[in-house]
Design an enzyme around this catalytic site. Structure first.
Site, PDB file in Angstrom:
ATOM      1  N   GLU A   1       3.803  -5.656   8.225  1.00 38.98           N
ATOM      2  CA  GLU A   1       3.058  -4.533   8.809  1.00 38.98           C
ATOM      3  C   GLU A   1       3.550  -4.127  10.206  1.00 38.98           C
ATOM      4  O   GLU A   1       3.672  -2.945  10.505  1.00 38.98           O
ATOM      5  CB  GLU A   1       1.556  -4.860   8.884  1.00 38.98           C
TER       6      GLU A   1
ATOM      7  N   LEU B   1       0.839  -1.197   0.000  1.00 40.26           N
ATOM      8  CA  LEU B   1       0.000   0.000   0.000  1.00 40.26           C
ATOM      9  C   LEU B   1       0.873   1.246   0.000  1.00 40.26           C
ATOM     10  O   LEU B   1       1.956   1.263   0.609  1.00 40.26           O
ATOM     11  CB  LEU B   1      -0.902   0.008   1.239  1.00 40.26           C
TER      12      LEU B   1
HETATM   13  C1  LIG Z   1      -6.208  -4.104  14.590  1.00 40.25           C
HETATM   14  C2  LIG Z   1      -6.585  -4.255  13.162  1.00 40.25           C
HETATM   15  C3  LIG Z   1      -6.088  -3.145  12.291  1.00 40.25           C
HETATM   16  C4  LIG Z   1      -6.852  -3.037  11.044  1.00 40.25           C
HETATM   17  C5  LIG Z   1      -6.285  -2.147   9.984  1.00 40.25           C
HETATM   18  C6  LIG Z   1      -5.266  -1.234  10.386  1.00 40.25           C
HETATM   19  C7  LIG Z   1      -4.165  -0.941   9.703  1.00 40.25           C
HETATM   20  C8  LIG Z   1      -4.000  -1.196   8.312  1.00 40.25           C
HETATM   21  C9  LIG Z   1      -2.890  -1.989   7.896  1.00 40.25           C
HETATM   22  C10 LIG Z   1      -2.675  -1.737   6.487  1.00 40.25           C
HETATM   23  C11 LIG Z   1      -1.918  -2.813   5.860  1.00 40.25           C
HETATM   24  C12 LIG Z   1      -0.762  -2.268   5.148  1.00 40.25           C
HETATM   25  C13 LIG Z   1      -0.253  -2.841   4.118  1.00 40.25           C
HETATM   26  C14 LIG Z   1       0.894  -2.257   3.388  1.00 40.25           C
HETATM   27  O1  LIG Z   1       1.108  -2.621   2.283  1.00 40.25           O
HETATM   28  S1  LIG Z   1       1.860  -1.031   4.109  1.00 40.25           S
HETATM   29  C15 LIG Z   1       3.190  -0.767   3.035  1.00 40.25           C
HETATM   30  C16 LIG Z   1       4.345  -1.605   3.431  1.00 40.25           C
HETATM   31  N1  LIG Z   1       5.407  -1.493   2.476  1.00 40.25           N
HETATM   32  C17 LIG Z   1       6.673  -1.400   2.807  1.00 40.25           C
HETATM   33  O2  LIG Z   1       7.021  -1.415   3.950  1.00 40.25           O
HETATM   34  C18 LIG Z   1       7.654  -1.275   1.682  1.00 40.25           C
HETATM   35  C19 LIG Z   1       8.632  -0.173   1.920  1.00 40.25           C
HETATM   36  N2  LIG Z   1       9.544  -0.070   0.825  1.00 40.25           N
HETATM   37  C20 LIG Z   1      10.668  -0.795   0.732  1.00 40.25           C
HETATM   38  O3  LIG Z   1      10.982  -1.594   1.556  1.00 40.25           O
HETATM   39  C21 LIG Z   1      11.517  -0.533  -0.467  1.00 40.25           C
HETATM   40  O4  LIG Z   1      11.113   0.649  -1.056  1.00 40.25           O
HETATM   41  C22 LIG Z   1      11.443  -1.670  -1.513  1.00 40.25           C
HETATM   42  C23 LIG Z   1      10.026  -2.030  -1.878  1.00 40.25           C
HETATM   43  C24 LIG Z   1      12.190  -2.863  -0.980  1.00 40.25           C
HETATM   44  C25 LIG Z   1      12.167  -1.168  -2.789  1.00 40.25           C
HETATM   45  O5  LIG Z   1      13.435  -0.702  -2.480  1.00 40.25           O
HETATM   46  P1  LIG Z   1      14.227   0.237  -3.492  1.00 40.25           P
HETATM   47  O6  LIG Z   1      14.121  -0.298  -4.848  1.00 40.25           O
HETATM   48  O7  LIG Z   1      15.589   0.470  -2.927  1.00 40.25           O
HETATM   49  O8  LIG Z   1      13.398   1.598  -3.522  1.00 40.25           O
HETATM   50  P2  LIG Z   1      13.427   2.758  -2.430  1.00 40.25           P
HETATM   51  O9  LIG Z   1      13.340   2.229  -1.081  1.00 40.25           O
HETATM   52  O10 LIG Z   1      14.512   3.695  -2.750  1.00 40.25           O
HETATM   53  O11 LIG Z   1      11.992   3.470  -2.764  1.00 40.25           O
HETATM   54  C26 LIG Z   1      11.801   4.343  -3.846  1.00 40.25           C
HETATM   55  C27 LIG Z   1      10.847   5.413  -3.429  1.00 40.25           C
HETATM   56  O12 LIG Z   1       9.569   4.817  -3.167  1.00 40.25           O
HETATM   57  C28 LIG Z   1       9.142   5.140  -1.846  1.00 40.25           C
HETATM   58  N3  LIG Z   1       8.356   4.028  -1.326  1.00 40.25           N
HETATM   59  C29 LIG Z   1       8.773   2.786  -1.110  1.00 40.25           C
HETATM   60  N4  LIG Z   1       7.764   2.031  -0.670  1.00 40.25           N
HETATM   61  C30 LIG Z   1       6.691   2.805  -0.591  1.00 40.25           C
HETATM   62  C31 LIG Z   1       5.320   2.587  -0.206  1.00 40.25           C
HETATM   63  N5  LIG Z   1       4.871   1.423   0.194  1.00 40.25           N
HETATM   64  N6  LIG Z   1       4.485   3.636  -0.254  1.00 40.25           N
HETATM   65  C32 LIG Z   1       4.897   4.861  -0.658  1.00 40.25           C
HETATM   66  N7  LIG Z   1       6.186   5.119  -1.044  1.00 40.25           N
HETATM   67  C33 LIG Z   1       7.059   4.092  -1.010  1.00 40.25           C
HETATM   68  C34 LIG Z   1      10.443   5.366  -1.087  1.00 40.25           C
HETATM   69  O13 LIG Z   1      10.227   6.131   0.058  1.00 40.25           O
HETATM   70  C35 LIG Z   1      11.264   6.081  -2.128  1.00 40.25           C
HETATM   71  O14 LIG Z   1      10.800   7.412  -2.180  1.00 40.25           O
HETATM   72  P3  LIG Z   1      11.805   8.622  -2.474  1.00 40.25           P
HETATM   73  O15 LIG Z   1      12.410   8.330  -3.805  1.00 40.25           O
HETATM   74  O16 LIG Z   1      10.955   9.836  -2.453  1.00 40.25           O
HETATM   75  O17 LIG Z   1      12.814   8.611  -1.365  1.00 40.25           O
END
Ligand SMILES: CCCCC/C=C\CCCC/C=C/C(=O)SCCNC(=O)CCNC(=O)[C@H](O)C(C)(C)COP(=O)(O)OP(=O)(O)OC[C@H]1O[C@@H](n2cnc3c(N)ncnc32)[C@H](O)[C@@H]1OP(=O)(O)O
Length: 570
Positions: free
Chosen positions: A446, A377
C-alpha cells in the site's frame, strides 16, 4: 393457461411476491411460517440459517406466487441480510412479548429496511410491514413488552400494522397474514382461511407443472386454492436481481414516470469509467443506487432483461464437491482479478452460502485467471470516486473479509500468481497458503501507492508473520517472492505452479481429519479479537476510508500510480 394449472412458472411477475420474516433468535419466526404453511407447530427450537418456502395460489383464474424467506435471528451474514431487505416486497417483523430487546431489534430492523430501500433508488421507500408480538400466550408475569407501547409506536409509522400472536396456540396467525396481505393490496384469498389448502405429493406436482389437471376428470373447481411447493429452492442472487429489477419496472410504470432513457445509452458513459465491468455489474450497481445513469434518471428495464440473459458475469465461481465437502472458490475477473464492489459482493454471498451449507467443510480460494491470484482492490474504485460509492465499496470489502477470516470452514489459499495488497489480505486470511514458485510476488504494498494499510490488514499480517517483519513489510510496501514469503512465514509451502492445487488437496486431508467442532472453537478463539476490532467499528472505518482516500494528496498519488502501471506496460 389451463384454469387448473398451478405452475411455478405460470405466475406473471406482477403476481410474484417475496415475504421476508425477520427478528432476533427464538422469537418464533419459523413457528409462525410453519403455522401459515402447514398449520403445524414444533416445540423444539432449531436455529434457522435461512429457509426458503414457496406457495403457489390459483385465485380467480390467476396464478400467484408467494416466496417466504425465513431468516436467521443471529445475523452473521450481513450480505445475505441486506439482500433480503432489498428483495423483500412485504415483511413480518417478529418480537417476543417476553423479551424487550427483541422488540428493540424490530424497531432497528424497520429502520434498516427503509434505509436499504431508500438507497435503492428504483424502489418505493416504505414496503408493507406487519409487526408480530409473538408468544402472547406467555403468562402476564413474564411479559416485558406492553401491547399499548407497540400499538402507539406502530400508529405513527406508515404502511405498518401490528398484532400480538401465538404460533403455539395458533392465535392470530391467520389474522396476521390477512392484515399484511390487505396492507400490501394482495388478494385476500391468499390468507390461510380463505383458500383451500391442497396437499400435493411430488408426482401430482409434476403433473400440475406439465399442465395436466390434478382434479378428477370433468370436475370444475374455481375456488381459490394454495399449494406449498415441495421443491422450493432459494433462487440465485442473479435471479433475485432479475426479479427485483422487473418489479422495479412495474412500480415505475405504475407511478407513470415520463421519459425514461434507454439503459444502453444511459449507462454507456460508465463503461469507460468502470473498465471491464459487464453490463450485469453495471445493472447491479444501478440497482443498488450507486451508479446514476445519464441525466440522473432511472433506467428502463426491458433492456435490462436482455442484458441479464447474456452469459452470467460469474466473477466468483464456486465448485462444490459434495463427496469431499470441499468447495473451490475461484476469482474470475480478468485481466488481474482486481476486487471491485461487484466482485466483493459476489464473494461475500458465495462465502455466506458455503458457511450455511452443512455439507461443506472446507474451501479452497483460488483464481480462474492464469498468473494472478488477485491484484488487490480495484484502484479505479478508489480513484475519482464519490463518498457514497467509497463507503459502499469499503463495506463490501469489510463483509467479504469478515466472512473469510471468520469462516468456520477450513480455508486454504492456492496462490498460483501475483498477490499484492488486497490479494495478499485474502490469502493471509485463509488458514493455510500454498504459493507457486517463480516470478510471482506477494505482499502488502500500500505505501507504494501513497496509501496506508488499514488496521485490520495490519492485524492479520501481525498474526501471520509477527511484529518485526510486519513493521518492515508495511513501511516498505514490500513485495516478496514465493521463497522470501516462505522464509518469513507469509506462505506455508512453495511448490512448482502446476503442483499448487494438488499440494492444497494433500494438505487438506490432514486438516479434514480433525473434528470440526474442536477446530472451529480453536480457530474462533484465535481470531475473535481481530474480528471484533473491525466488527465494533465498521461504519467509522468505512467513513474514515472514504475521507482518507478522497483527499487531494491521496488522489494525486493514486493517479501517479495508475500512470506508472500503464507506463510500465507500454
Ligand atoms: C490511516 C489509515 C488509512 C485507512 C484506509 C485508507 C486507505 C485504504 C487503503 C486501501 C488498501 C488497498 C489495498 C489494495 O489492494 S490497493 C491495490 C494494490 N494493487 C496493486 O498495486 C497491483 C497493481 N498491479 C500490478 O502490479 C500488476 O498489474 C500485476 C498484478 C503484477 C499484474 O501484472 P501484469 O500481468 O503485467 O498485468 P498489467 O500490469 O498489465 O495489468 C493489466 C491491467 O490491469 C490493470 N490493473 C492492475 N492492477 C489493478 C488494480 N489493482 N486495480 C485496477 N486495475 C488494475 C492495469 O492497469 C492494466 O490495465 P490496462 O490494460 O488498462 O493498462
Amino acid at each position: 393457461m389451463s384454469s387448473h394449472l398451478v405452475d411455478e412458472c405460470a405466475a406473471p411477475p406482477k403476481n410474484c411476491f417475496r415475504l421476508v420474516v425477520l427478528g432476533t433468535a427464538r422469537v418464533g419466526k419459523t413457528a409462525i411460517v410453519s403455522r401459515f404453511l402447514f398449520n403445524q407447530y414444533d416445540d423444539q427450537y432449531t436455529p434457522t440459517i435461512e429457509d426458503f418456502h414457496r406457495k403457489m395460489y390459483r385465485i380467480r383464474g390467476e396464478v400467484y406466487r408467494l416466496d417466504i424467506l425465513d431468516t436467521s435471528g443471529v445475523h452473521p451474514f450481513p450480505a445475505m441480510r441486506r439482500l433480503s431487505f432489498l428483495t423483500g416486497d412485504l415483511f413480518i417483523l417478529v418480537y417476543s412479548v417476553d423479551n424487550y430487546e427483541s422488540y428493540m431489534e424490530v424497531m432497528r430492523l424497520r429502520e434498516q429496511i427503509l434505509e436499504s430501500k431508500a438507497s435503492c433508488k428504483t424502489r418505493t421507500a416504505a414496503p408493507p410491514m406487519i409487526i408480530a408480538g409473538n408468544k402472547a400466550d406467555r403468562p402476564e408475569s413474564e411479559r416485558e413488552v406492553l401491547y399499548d407501547e407497540v400499538a402507539k409506536w406502530v400508529s405513527t409509522v406508515k404502511k405498518c400494522a401490528f398484532l400480538e400472536t401465538s404460533a403455539k396456540k395458533n392465535g392470530n396467525i391467520n389474522e396476521l397474514f390477512q392484515t399484511l396481505f390487505e396492507l400490501a393490496k394482495l388478494p385476500p384469498e391468499m390468507s390461510p382461511s380463505l383458500h383451500r389448502r391442497v396437499s400435493i405429493g411430488d408426482q401430482a406436482w409434476e403433473a400440475a407443472k406439465k399442465g395436466i389437471s390434478f382434479y378428477p376428470r370433468g370436475k370444475q373447481d374455481d375456488n381459490p386454492l394454495g399449494v406449498v411447493s415441495p421443491h422450493a429452492r432459494r433462487p440465485s442472487l442473479r435471479s433475485d436481481l432479475i426479479e427485483a429489477e422487473a418489479k422495479a419496472e412495474q412500480e415505475q410504470r405504475r407511478a407513470e414516470k415520463p421519459s425514461i432513457p434507454k439503459i444502453s445509452s444511459a449507462l454507456s458513459p460508465y463503461r469507460s469509467q468502470y473498465r471491464s465491468c459487464t453490463w450485469m455489474s453495471l445493472l447491479r450497481q444501478a440497482f443498488q443506487g450507486l451508479v446514476r445513469p445519464a441525466g440522473g434518471q432511472v433506467c428502463r428495464l426491458q433492456v435490462q432483461h436482455r442484458c441479464y440473459n447474456a452469459p452470467a458475469a460469474g466473477h466468483v465461481q464456486v465448485d462444490m464437491n459434495s463427496d469431499t465437502g470441499v468447495a473451490t472458490v475461484r476469482l474470475n475477473r480478468p485481466p488481474v482479478n482486481s476486487l471491485n464492489l461487484d466482485v466483493l459482493t459476489e464473494l461475500s454471498i458465495a462465502l455466506e452460502k458455503l458457511e450455511t451449507d452443512r455439507s461443506c467443510r472446507a474451501m479452497v480460494l483460488a483464481s480462474a485467471v492464469p498468473g494472478i491470484f488477485s491484484a488487490g482492490l480495484d484502484i479505479m474504485e478508489m480513484y475519482k470516486s464519490t463518498p457514497e460509492r467509497c463507503v459502499a465499496f469499503w463495506r463490501a470489502l469489510q463483509d467479504a473479509w469478515l466472512n473469510l477470516y471468520g469462516s468456520r470452514l477450513i480455508t486454504m489459499a492456492a496462490i498460483e500468481g501475483h498477490s499484492p495488497a488486497g490479494g495478499c489480505l485474502l490469502a493471509m486470511s485463509c488458514d493455510y497458503r500454498v504459493m507457486a514458485d517463480g516470478k510471482f510476488q506477494i505482499g502488502l504494498n500500500e505505501t507504494r501507492l501513497g496509501i496506508v494499510a488499514p488496521f485490520w490488514f495490519t492485524d492479520v499480517m501481525l498474526c501471520t508473520i509477527g511484529h518485526r517483519e510486519t513493521e518492515k513489510a508495511l513501511q516498505l510496501g514490500a513485495m516478496y517472492s514465493a521463497q522470501q514469503a516462505l522464509s518469513i512465514g507469509l506462505v506455508d509451502k512453495v511448490v512448482p505452479a502446476d503442483q499448487v492445487m494438488s499440494t492444497v488437496q494433500t494438505e487438506l486431508k490432514s486438516w479434514l481429519q480433525i473434528p470440526d467442532a474442536a477446530r472451529v472453537i480453536t480457530k474462533t478463539s484465535m481470531r475473535k479479537q481481530v474480528l471484533d476490532r473491525l466488527s465494533s467499528q465498521k461504519e467509522k472505518d468505512a467513513q474514515f476510508f472514504a475521507d482518507f482516500i478522497l483527499r487531494e494528496s491521496v488522489q494525486k498519488s493514486l493517479g501517479a500510480y495508475i500512470a506508472s502501471l500503464q507506463k510500465r506496460k507500454s
